[in-house]
Design a protein around this motif. Sequence first.
Motif, PDB file in Angstrom:
ATOM      1  N   ASN A 211       0.830  -1.210   0.000  1.00 53.97           N
ATOM      2  CA  ASN A 211       0.000   0.000   0.000  1.00 53.97           C
ATOM      3  C   ASN A 211       0.858   1.252   0.000  1.00 53.97           C
ATOM      4  O   ASN A 211       0.627   2.187  -0.766  1.00 53.97           O
ATOM      5  CB  ASN A 211      -0.913   0.044   1.242  1.00 53.97           C
ATOM      6  CG  ASN A 211      -1.950  -1.063   1.168  1.00 53.97           C
ATOM      7  OD1 ASN A 211      -2.188  -1.588   0.079  1.00 53.97           O
ATOM      8  ND2 ASN A 211      -2.538  -1.424   2.299  1.00 53.97           N
ATOM      9  N   MET A 212       1.885   1.207   0.882  1.00 51.19           N
ATOM     10  CA  MET A 212       2.717   2.393   1.018  1.00 51.19           C
ATOM     11  C   MET A 212       3.453   2.673  -0.299  1.00 51.19           C
ATOM     12  O   MET A 212       3.558   3.822  -0.725  1.00 51.19           O
ATOM     13  CB  MET A 212       3.731   2.172   2.133  1.00 51.19           C
ATOM     14  CG  MET A 212       4.459   3.429   2.494  1.00 51.19           C
ATOM     15  SD  MET A 212       5.875   3.062   3.496  1.00 51.19           S
ATOM     16  CE  MET A 212       6.913   2.250   2.331  1.00 51.19           C
ATOM     17  N   SER A 213       3.933   1.611  -0.944  1.00 50.32           N
ATOM     18  CA  SER A 213       4.664   1.803  -2.198  1.00 50.32           C
ATOM     19  C   SER A 213       3.773   2.450  -3.238  1.00 50.32           C
ATOM     20  O   SER A 213       4.196   3.360  -3.947  1.00 50.32           O
ATOM     21  CB  SER A 213       5.175   0.472  -2.725  1.00 50.32           C
ATOM     22  OG  SER A 213       5.968  -0.118  -1.765  1.00 50.32           O
ATOM     23  N   PRO A 219       2.831  10.196  -6.180  1.00 49.04           N
ATOM     24  CA  PRO A 219       3.473  11.530  -6.243  1.00 49.04           C
ATOM     25  C   PRO A 219       4.825  11.502  -6.950  1.00 49.04           C
ATOM     26  O   PRO A 219       5.188  12.455  -7.632  1.00 49.04           O
ATOM     27  CB  PRO A 219       3.631  11.923  -4.772  1.00 49.04           C
ATOM     28  CG  PRO A 219       3.472  10.679  -3.988  1.00 49.04           C
ATOM     29  CD  PRO A 219       2.628   9.756  -4.796  1.00 49.04           C
ATOM     30  N   LEU A 220       5.537  10.390  -6.800  1.00 43.89           N
ATOM     31  CA  LEU A 220       6.855  10.311  -7.439  1.00 43.89           C
ATOM     32  C   LEU A 220       6.743  10.373  -8.959  1.00 43.89           C
ATOM     33  O   LEU A 220       7.537  11.028  -9.630  1.00 43.89           O
ATOM     34  CB  LEU A 220       7.522   8.993  -7.068  1.00 43.89           C
ATOM     35  CG  LEU A 220       8.714   9.116  -6.125  1.00 43.89           C
ATOM     36  CD1 LEU A 220       9.281   7.756  -5.836  1.00 43.89           C
ATOM     37  CD2 LEU A 220       9.769  10.027  -6.697  1.00 43.89           C
ATOM     38  N   ASN A 221       5.757   9.651  -9.454  1.00 41.73           N
ATOM     39  CA  ASN A 221       5.545   9.675 -10.898  1.00 41.73           C
ATOM     40  C   ASN A 221       5.291  11.101 -11.372  1.00 41.73           C
ATOM     41  O   ASN A 221       5.796  11.516 -12.406  1.00 41.73           O
ATOM     42  CB  ASN A 221       4.377   8.771 -11.286  1.00 41.73           C
ATOM     43  CG  ASN A 221       4.824   7.327 -11.327  1.00 41.73           C
ATOM     44  OD1 ASN A 221       6.015   7.073 -11.529  1.00 41.73           O
ATOM     45  ND2 ASN A 221       3.904   6.407 -11.129  1.00 41.73           N
ATOM     46  N   SER A 222       4.516  11.876 -10.563  1.00 44.44           N
ATOM     47  CA  SER A 222       4.242  13.271 -10.934  1.00 44.44           C
ATOM     48  C   SER A 222       5.531  14.063 -10.941  1.00 44.44           C
ATOM     49  O   SER A 222       5.790  14.846 -11.865  1.00 44.44           O
ATOM     50  CB  SER A 222       3.278  13.928  -9.935  1.00 44.44           C
ATOM     51  OG  SER A 222       2.204  13.093  -9.705  1.00 44.44           O
ATOM     52  N   ILE A 223       6.364  13.830  -9.923  1.00 41.53           N
ATOM     53  CA  ILE A 223       7.636  14.573  -9.847  1.00 41.53           C
ATOM     54  C   ILE A 223       8.466  14.297 -11.098  1.00 41.53           C
ATOM     55  O   ILE A 223       8.988  15.207 -11.731  1.00 41.53           O
ATOM     56  CB  ILE A 223       8.421  14.168  -8.571  1.00 41.53           C
ATOM     57  CG1 ILE A 223       7.684  14.678  -7.327  1.00 41.53           C
ATOM     58  CG2 ILE A 223       9.854  14.695  -8.599  1.00 41.53           C
ATOM     59  CD1 ILE A 223       8.240  14.184  -6.008  1.00 41.53           C
ATOM     60  N   LEU A 224       8.542  12.998 -11.464  1.00 40.35           N
ATOM     61  CA  LEU A 224       9.369  12.634 -12.625  1.00 40.35           C
ATOM     62  C   LEU A 224       8.786  13.192 -13.922  1.00 40.35           C
ATOM     63  O   LEU A 224       9.520  13.712 -14.770  1.00 40.35           O
ATOM     64  CB  LEU A 224       9.515  11.109 -12.721  1.00 40.35           C
ATOM     65  CG  LEU A 224      10.395  10.492 -11.635  1.00 40.35           C
ATOM     66  CD1 LEU A 224      10.349   8.978 -11.706  1.00 40.35           C
ATOM     67  CD2 LEU A 224      11.828  10.976 -11.789  1.00 40.35           C
ATOM     68  N   ALA A 225       7.477  13.080 -14.030  1.00 40.54           N
ATOM     69  CA  ALA A 225       6.837  13.554 -15.262  1.00 40.54           C
ATOM     70  C   ALA A 225       7.035  15.062 -15.408  1.00 40.54           C
ATOM     71  O   ALA A 225       7.411  15.562 -16.477  1.00 40.54           O
ATOM     72  CB  ALA A 225       5.355  13.201 -15.240  1.00 40.54           C
ATOM     73  N   LEU A 257      12.281   5.863  -6.925  1.00 40.37           N
ATOM     74  CA  LEU A 257      11.332   4.969  -7.596  1.00 40.37           C
ATOM     75  C   LEU A 257      11.882   3.537  -7.662  1.00 40.37           C
ATOM     76  O   LEU A 257      11.161   2.567  -7.426  1.00 40.37           O
ATOM     77  CB  LEU A 257      11.052   5.482  -9.017  1.00 40.37           C
ATOM     78  CG  LEU A 257       9.924   4.764  -9.733  1.00 40.37           C
ATOM     79  CD1 LEU A 257       8.598   4.988  -9.015  1.00 40.37           C
ATOM     80  CD2 LEU A 257       9.795   5.255 -11.187  1.00 40.37           C
ATOM     81  N   ARG A 258      13.204   3.443  -7.923  1.00 46.01           N
ATOM     82  CA  ARG A 258      13.810   2.116  -7.976  1.00 46.01           C
ATOM     83  C   ARG A 258      13.711   1.414  -6.618  1.00 46.01           C
ATOM     84  O   ARG A 258      13.372   0.242  -6.518  1.00 46.01           O
ATOM     85  CB  ARG A 258      15.272   2.230  -8.425  1.00 46.01           C
ATOM     86  CG  ARG A 258      15.593   1.113  -9.393  1.00 46.01           C
ATOM     87  CD  ARG A 258      17.001   0.987  -9.852  1.00 46.01           C
ATOM     88  NE  ARG A 258      18.006   1.177  -8.847  1.00 46.01           N
ATOM     89  CZ  ARG A 258      18.997   2.059  -8.951  1.00 46.01           C
ATOM     90  NH1 ARG A 258      19.071   2.835  -9.999  1.00 46.01           N
ATOM     91  NH2 ARG A 258      19.904   2.155  -8.013  1.00 46.01           N
ATOM     92  N   LEU A 259      13.985   2.217  -5.586  1.00 53.09           N
ATOM     93  CA  LEU A 259      13.913   1.649  -4.234  1.00 53.09           C
ATOM     94  C   LEU A 259      12.493   1.161  -3.934  1.00 53.09           C
ATOM     95  O   LEU A 259      12.283   0.048  -3.443  1.00 53.09           O
ATOM     96  CB  LEU A 259      14.346   2.716  -3.217  1.00 53.09           C
ATOM     97  CG  LEU A 259      14.064   2.395  -1.754  1.00 53.09           C
ATOM     98  CD1 LEU A 259      14.898   1.202  -1.325  1.00 53.09           C
ATOM     99  CD2 LEU A 259      14.392   3.584  -0.865  1.00 53.09           C
TER     100      LEU A 259
END
Length: 714
Positions: A211-213, A219-225, A257-259
């Motif tokens: 769930n946490m992942s 949000p990480l995907n948004s940061i990268l995008a 993201l990899r982590l």
Amino acid sequence: MRPSQGSKKKNTLKKVTPKKPSKRAPAVKVKKNLLPKSIQFDPIQRTLMDTAASAILVIDTRGKIIAANPRLCSLFGIEESKILDWNESRWIEYLESTLDNPDIIAKNREQLDSSSYTCSDEVSFKAFANRFFQRQIQPILDSKNKSAGRLWKFRDVTYERHVEVIYRDIEKKKFELESKNQQLQLAYKELGVAQKSVDEANTLKSQFLSNMSHELRTPLNSILALSSILLARMDGEITEEQEKQIKIIEKSGKNLLRLINDILDLSKMDSGRMDLFFAEYSIPEFAQTIHSTIQPMLRETSLQFKIEIDDELDIHSTDENKLKQIILNLLSNAIKFTPQGSISLQIKPTKFVDVIDFSVIDTGIGIDQSNFDKIFDPFRQIDGSATRRYGGTGLGLAVTKKMIELLGGKITVESELGKGSVFKFVIPSKKQGDNPKPLTEDQINAMFLASSPKNGISDSDDVIAIDPAKKTILLVDDDHEAIYIAKKYLADGPYNVLTAKDGDAAIAMAKSYLPDIITLDIMLPKKDGWEVLQDLKKNPATLNIPIAIVSMIDNKKLGFSLGAADYLVKPVTREMFLKRLNKLHESRGLKKILIVDDDLSQAELVEEILESDDFNSEVATSGDAAIAMARRNSYSLVILDLLMPNIDGFAVLKNLQTDPLTEKVPVLVLTGKLLTQEDQKKLSGKHYYIFQKSMFSREKLLEQIYLILEKEKV
Ligand code: ADP
């Protein structure tokens, strides 16, 4: 007048007629005048007394001893005539001096005054150490129930006591075992409860991580995008400084993201929720994808990178995405831990159909052998300190290992500090719907040995490059020095040298490489040499490999009976070693024929003929031996005499031709008589031929043998 036959016989009979049994004098002399009528013994009672296992003493009402049986006399070492002169008091005195516990007698003494005194107890005697007697004293009553005397009886109960002690001991042990068993059951139950709560905690942990992942990934995907939008200047120009900052944001985001992906993968695999999609893929195309994916990572380095694929490889089947993830993990580690030099990916077939060997090889910092196991543990890094030189989380290899195992394979590492590392894994072919079956230990060992890459960083024993022009020898010995010496003996010789250090590895390697010769030590870990020998002789693929036992143990008889071709007792000189190996080689090139004949001179004659030509021969002088030898060795032909004791030629032929191990061996039946129809019926199988002894000559026999060998394509 001469007596007639009949009368003579009659006279003779009369002569030998046994005398009527004389009234044997009783073994115990009884003073008849003292004996009250009521305890006079009839012959039956007398016999019972004489033969009784118990010691018996009879005393009359006046206290006089009137009978003592032979057992009593021999037990107490008193002559019968002497004891019959004693009275009960004297007897008791005697007992007091012999018994361990005279007090008992002292106590008895007063009670013995009473004619109705009865006693039953256990006593021991100084004279008979460690023996126990059941003593009984009881009145003898006459027909009117009046006292007629007293009886003393001693029965040796030593054996019963010992049995009792042993029985008690067994009972005690049984009790202890039962209570241990109960404790074990209890512990097992507790373990079950604990396991259940661990499982529950694990499921909760996995759910939480998953769930946490997911929550972190959004949000990480948004940061990268958004970073990539900014870097692409889609919303206008950015300064050089801003570009640098956004690149840092993007790189950190990717690491994060990899982590997260690793954590998610690990938890999915732990809880068995990792979905796999097995499908066919083209290995060369796959390699191409890896090549282009890895290029950006190499850009900031000066590393050489190459992918080597065996020409034979084309289509394989597994979960391609997982395989890609595995290889990229290993390659990114290789790049990270290799400051300069080269990195390569080798893809090769193994001895096993559809099992592919992948190796990621670098010339980087290397790993100390003591850390080989640790690096595959989650969150483990060799340098986990805050001042460590290389970043990372320590999750990559844990994920990689689990993923390889999910695909049915296995990974190992070979490395040397300062020289580089080889991460090698094998993956079997799996199609969708296949039940991923893990490789057996034997398969993995054989595959690893069969395909260890030669990367120049390790000179370990297991790195093998087979030169097809040379013969292959497998040295089996757990002693490093013995292997070292044998290798020295063989250096620059015509052999590819393989080594195995335990029985299991020896069998796996013999099956996998089918060497030309095996040298076999007897004292080996896992399976000893005898077991290895038997195992190899049972397997049709390895049955023919000549095996020379090289051991400190000198048991040639057993060795040869189990099928060894030679036996050398250590220490072995270089000359002897090479000479005997050569001999094994030479004999291997010749065809081997088994001669079965109980007549040694006939067998020797045939043997001479065969050896004078291009054949090797062995002789069995009984049907039993022939069957056993044929099962263990592979003969080109069996020459069989029909007439033999016990198991005759007919039975041997039947046995050979119905046993899957020997059914194809041609048999030449040598017979001195013309076979009757009855005989013909008894001959069985397809691969037998008849040779009449009347035609016997060297030339004729050899001609017949060559004909058979040609016909049977041996
Ligand atoms: P990390 O994220 O730290 O790289 P890994 O699980 O991938 O985690 O690796 C665990 C440790 O194994 C690394 O920290 C490193 O010490 C060691 N390691 C892995 N690959 C190599 C390699 N190719 N050369 C040297 N050391 C390596």
